[in-house]
Design a protein around this motif. Structure first.
Motif, PDB file in Angstrom:
ATOM      1  N   HIS A 195       7.280  -5.947  -6.284  1.00 36.54           N
ATOM      2  CA  HIS A 195       8.147  -4.888  -6.825  1.00 36.54           C
ATOM      3  C   HIS A 195       8.772  -4.016  -5.751  1.00 36.54           C
ATOM      4  O   HIS A 195       9.612  -3.171  -6.046  1.00 36.54           O
ATOM      5  N   LYS A 196       8.381  -4.224  -4.492  1.00 36.39           N
ATOM      6  CA  LYS A 196       9.020  -3.468  -3.405  1.00 36.39           C
ATOM      7  C   LYS A 196      10.218  -4.235  -2.840  1.00 36.39           C
ATOM      8  O   LYS A 196      10.923  -3.718  -1.989  1.00 36.39           O
TER       9      LYS A 196
ATOM     10  N   MET B 177      -0.484  -1.119   9.386  1.00 36.01           N
ATOM     11  CA  MET B 177       0.653  -1.453   8.525  1.00 36.01           C
ATOM     12  C   MET B 177       1.895  -1.778   9.348  1.00 36.01           C
ATOM     13  O   MET B 177       2.067  -1.273  10.457  1.00 36.01           O
TER      14      MET B 177
ATOM     15  N   HIS C 181      -1.601   3.209   3.924  1.00 36.48           N
ATOM     16  CA  HIS C 181      -1.551   3.422   2.476  1.00 36.48           C
ATOM     17  C   HIS C 181      -2.982   3.631   1.960  1.00 36.48           C
ATOM     18  O   HIS C 181      -3.940   3.113   2.555  1.00 36.48           O
TER      19      HIS C 181
ATOM     20  N   ALA D 113       3.964  -6.975  -1.887  1.00 39.55           N
ATOM     21  CA  ALA D 113       4.060  -6.627  -3.312  1.00 39.55           C
ATOM     22  C   ALA D 113       5.490  -6.886  -3.772  1.00 39.55           C
ATOM     23  O   ALA D 113       6.441  -6.346  -3.206  1.00 39.55           O
TER      24      ALA D 113
ATOM     25  N   ASN E 192       5.054   3.649   4.425  1.00 38.88           N
ATOM     26  CA  ASN E 192       5.765   3.809   3.159  1.00 38.88           C
ATOM     27  C   ASN E 192       6.350   5.202   2.964  1.00 38.88           C
ATOM     28  O   ASN E 192       7.227   5.388   2.137  1.00 38.88           O
TER      29      ASN E 192
ATOM     30  N   VAL F 225       3.933  -4.446   2.984  1.00 38.08           N
ATOM     31  CA  VAL F 225       4.580  -4.208   1.691  1.00 38.08           C
ATOM     32  C   VAL F 225       5.964  -3.584   1.856  1.00 38.08           C
ATOM     33  O   VAL F 225       6.910  -3.971   1.176  1.00 38.08           O
ATOM     34  N   GLN F 226       6.098  -2.637   2.784  1.00 43.42           N
ATOM     35  CA  GLN F 226       7.397  -1.980   2.955  1.00 43.42           C
ATOM     36  C   GLN F 226       8.338  -2.779   3.852  1.00 43.42           C
ATOM     37  O   GLN F 226       9.531  -2.508   3.907  1.00 43.42           O
TER      38      GLN F 226
ATOM     39  N   GLY G  51      -0.832  -7.516  -6.694  1.00 33.98           N
ATOM     40  CA  GLY G  51       0.070  -6.602  -5.997  1.00 33.98           C
ATOM     41  C   GLY G  51      -0.423  -6.274  -4.605  1.00 33.98           C
ATOM     42  O   GLY G  51      -1.374  -6.908  -4.093  1.00 33.98           O
ATOM     43  N   GLY G  52       0.196  -5.262  -4.015  1.00 36.34           N
ATOM     44  CA  GLY G  52      -0.139  -4.877  -2.647  1.00 36.34           C
ATOM     45  C   GLY G  52      -1.546  -4.314  -2.538  1.00 36.34           C
ATOM     46  O   GLY G  52      -2.276  -4.610  -1.579  1.00 36.34           O
ATOM     47  N   SER G  53      -1.943  -3.505  -3.495  1.00 33.79           N
ATOM     48  CA  SER G  53      -3.262  -2.870  -3.414  1.00 33.79           C
ATOM     49  C   SER G  53      -4.377  -3.908  -3.419  1.00 33.79           C
ATOM     50  O   SER G  53      -5.304  -3.852  -2.594  1.00 33.79           O
TER      51      SER G  53
ATOM     52  N   ASP H 272      -4.500  -5.750  -0.088  1.00 31.49           N
ATOM     53  CA  ASP H 272      -5.117  -4.923   0.952  1.00 31.49           C
ATOM     54  C   ASP H 272      -6.637  -4.886   0.787  1.00 31.49           C
ATOM     55  O   ASP H 272      -7.390  -5.046   1.742  1.00 31.49           O
TER      56      ASP H 272
ATOM     57  N   ASP I 222      -0.473  -4.567   6.410  1.00 28.42           N
ATOM     58  CA  ASP I 222       0.122  -4.266   5.119  1.00 28.42           C
ATOM     59  C   ASP I 222       1.635  -4.257   5.359  1.00 28.42           C
ATOM     60  O   ASP I 222       2.176  -3.324   5.947  1.00 28.42           O
TER      61      ASP I 222
ATOM     62  N   ALA J  76      11.105   3.065  -2.055  1.00 28.30           N
ATOM     63  CA  ALA J  76       9.790   2.833  -1.443  1.00 28.30           C
ATOM     64  C   ALA J  76       8.713   2.896  -2.524  1.00 28.30           C
ATOM     65  O   ALA J  76       7.609   2.371  -2.346  1.00 28.30           O
TER      66      ALA J  76
HETATM   67  C1  PLP Z   1       3.450   0.175  -2.686  1.00 23.36           C
HETATM   68  C2  PLP Z   1       2.545  -0.058  -1.545  1.00 23.36           C
HETATM   69  C3  PLP Z   1       1.271  -0.609  -1.722  1.00 23.36           C
HETATM   70  C4  PLP Z   1       0.692  -0.891  -3.083  1.00 23.36           C
HETATM   71  O1  PLP Z   1       1.317  -1.952  -3.725  1.00 23.36           O
HETATM   72  P1  PLP Z   1       1.078  -2.156  -5.301  1.00 23.36           P
HETATM   73  O2  PLP Z   1       1.793  -3.422  -5.599  1.00 23.36           O
HETATM   74  O3  PLP Z   1       1.689  -0.985  -5.967  1.00 23.36           O
HETATM   75  O4  PLP Z   1      -0.376  -2.260  -5.527  1.00 23.36           O
HETATM   76  C5  PLP Z   1       0.500  -0.839  -0.605  1.00 23.36           C
HETATM   77  N1  PLP Z   1       0.953  -0.563   0.620  1.00 23.36           N
HETATM   78  C6  PLP Z   1       2.167  -0.041   0.836  1.00 23.36           C
HETATM   79  C7  PLP Z   1       2.619   0.231   2.227  1.00 23.36           C
HETATM   80  C8  PLP Z   1       3.006   0.247  -0.238  1.00 23.36           C
HETATM   81  O5  PLP Z   1       4.188   0.780  -0.023  1.00 23.36           O
END
Ligand code: PLP
Length: 396
Positions: free
Chosen positions: A201-202, A147, A100, A199, A151, A178-179, A69-71, A74, A176, A8
């Motif tokens: 990398h997740k 979300m 997040h 994102a 996460n 991302v997860q 990325g995710g941040s 968002d 969001d 995660a």
């Molecule tokens: C990791 C994560 C983010 C941030 O993503 P980055 O690519 O690290 O900026 C945002 N929201 C959730 C739920 C995450 O797990």
């Protein structure tokens, strides 16, 4: 033993993603904005990646904006929705208490700029109810952001129902996700999602690259000013190798989602069953509405950080699930949001799996966690007080 159980936080890049990137760090180095053939080769790759990604989430290519990325996704989603809202005289935003920090901190910023924020309770099981969202929406609500999956505790939110409610009430809905990517079905059209963050990398792609999906017609506020890249919505020369790696990783993750999820659920439930045997322990978050790869426990009478160090000695990479940022010892806002008291929230452990994990690793991990918890309790004054009855157990 070397066991990575912190997926995660980030994942290992897949071979497919690495291979997809290599040409774009080597022979294909043109700038996609250049008119010559080297640039156009890069531009064509970018177009392909956008198509690949949009297919994976049920969007149109022009609805995909590449971010860092995710941040960033968002941030841009929330800031854009707020600005669109303000133009219509709407300044109320609905979200949840356990988003997040990329969401929560952006909401704080919007609050300072005059927006009113309603954070919904997520109950002890870590799931918000569609009725709560419905009840919170007002005539001046410009955005609902909830979300897809948490996460820390992995709980899955009813985003399809929330999407339907928002659509009916004519309120923008951002999630969001991302997860969720690679673990849960994403279809922005069917799920009535107006904006969505991912994102790479997740899901076994590279770090520093993500996407913001924004439904056609959404007026996005650029966070970065400059050139006309991403149709003026995000300036700066594109991270082509990252984008190619992300597209390949997402396609691969989606293609194997069902098989992987089925396998991970089995490992996850073995882990949950094993750790539940530890006395005075509790699973955080709903057992059913939960990501296939997420396990999160609290053990009374110990410090999560100490547990992590002991596990690291045994070759296990885990997380407490709480970002103890800059030395502050505040417990996780997620665990507090589901009603864990401070003392209990401090004793948390998050284990997040990937398709690379094996049953042997799970068996080893259960044993290692049991031993580590037992050891930490044996040297804990708090535990002594609990056992002697000087203090009452909170987790029965
Ligand atoms: C990791 C994560 C983010 C941030 O993503 P980055 O690519 O690290 O900026 C945002 N929201 C959730 C739920 C995450 O797990």
């Amino acid at each position: 033993m070397n066991i990575y159980l912190d997926n995660a936080a980030t994942t290992k890049m897949s071979r497919t993603a690495i291979n997809a990137m290599l040409p774009y760090m080597d022979t294909v180095y043109g700038n996609p904005s250049s008119l010559h053939s080297a640039g156009q080769t890069a531009a064509e790759a970018l177009t392909r990646a956008r198509q690949q990604i949009s297919r994976c989430i049920g969007a149109e290519p022009e609805e995909i904006i590449f971010t860092s990325g995710g941040s960033e996704a968002d941030n841009q989603a929330i800031i854009s929705a707020a600005q669109m809202g303000r133009k219509k005289g709407k300044s109320h935003i609905v979200s949840t208490a356990f988003e997040h920090h990329a969401v929560l901190h952006t909401l704080k910023k919007m609050e300072k700029e005059g927006f009113e924020i309603t954070l919904l309770d997520v109950h002890e099981n870590g799931v918000v109810l569609p009725d709560q969202v419905e009840a919170a929406i007002r005539d001046d609500t410009c955005l609902v952001t909830v979300m897809y999956a948490n996460n820390e505790i992995g709980t899955i939110q009813p985003i399809e129902e929330i999407g339907r409610i928002c659509r009916a009430r004519n309120v923008l809905f951002h999630t969001d996700a991302v997860q969720a990517a690679g673990q849960l079905e994403i279809n922005v059209k069917e799920q009535n999602i107006d904006m969505l963050s991912l994102a790479a990398h997740k899901f076994h792609g590279p770090k520093g690259i993500g996407i913001l999906y924004a439904k056609k017609g959404a007026a996005l506020t650029p966070l970065i000013q400059g050139g006309a890249q991403e149709r003026g919505r995000r300036a700066g020369t594109e991270n082509i190798s990252g984008i190619m790696g992300m597209a390949a990783a997402l396609e691969e993750a989606c293609a194997h989602m069902e098989d992987n999820s089925r396998r991970l659920r089995v490992l996850r439930d073995q882990l949950i069953a094993g750790l539940s045997q530890i006395p005075h322990s509790i699973l955080n978050g709903d057992a059913e509405k939960r990501l296939p790869n997420n396990v999160n426990f609290c053990f009374e009478g110990i410090e999560g950080e100490s547990l992590l160090l002991l596990l690291d000695d045994k070759g296990i990479c885990a997380s407490s699930g709480s970002a103890c940022t800059s030395g502050s010892l505040d417990p996780s806002h997620v665990l507090l949001a589901i009603g864990r008291v401070h003392d209990v929230a401090h004793g948390s452990l998050r284990l997040t799996l990937s398709a690379e994990n094996t049953e042997e690793q799970i068996t080893y991990t259960i044993k290692a966690v049991k031993e580590a918890v037992e050891y930490l309790r044996s040297i804990s004054p708090v535990w002594r007080d609990l056992v002697s009855g000087k203090r009452d157990f909170i987790i029965k």
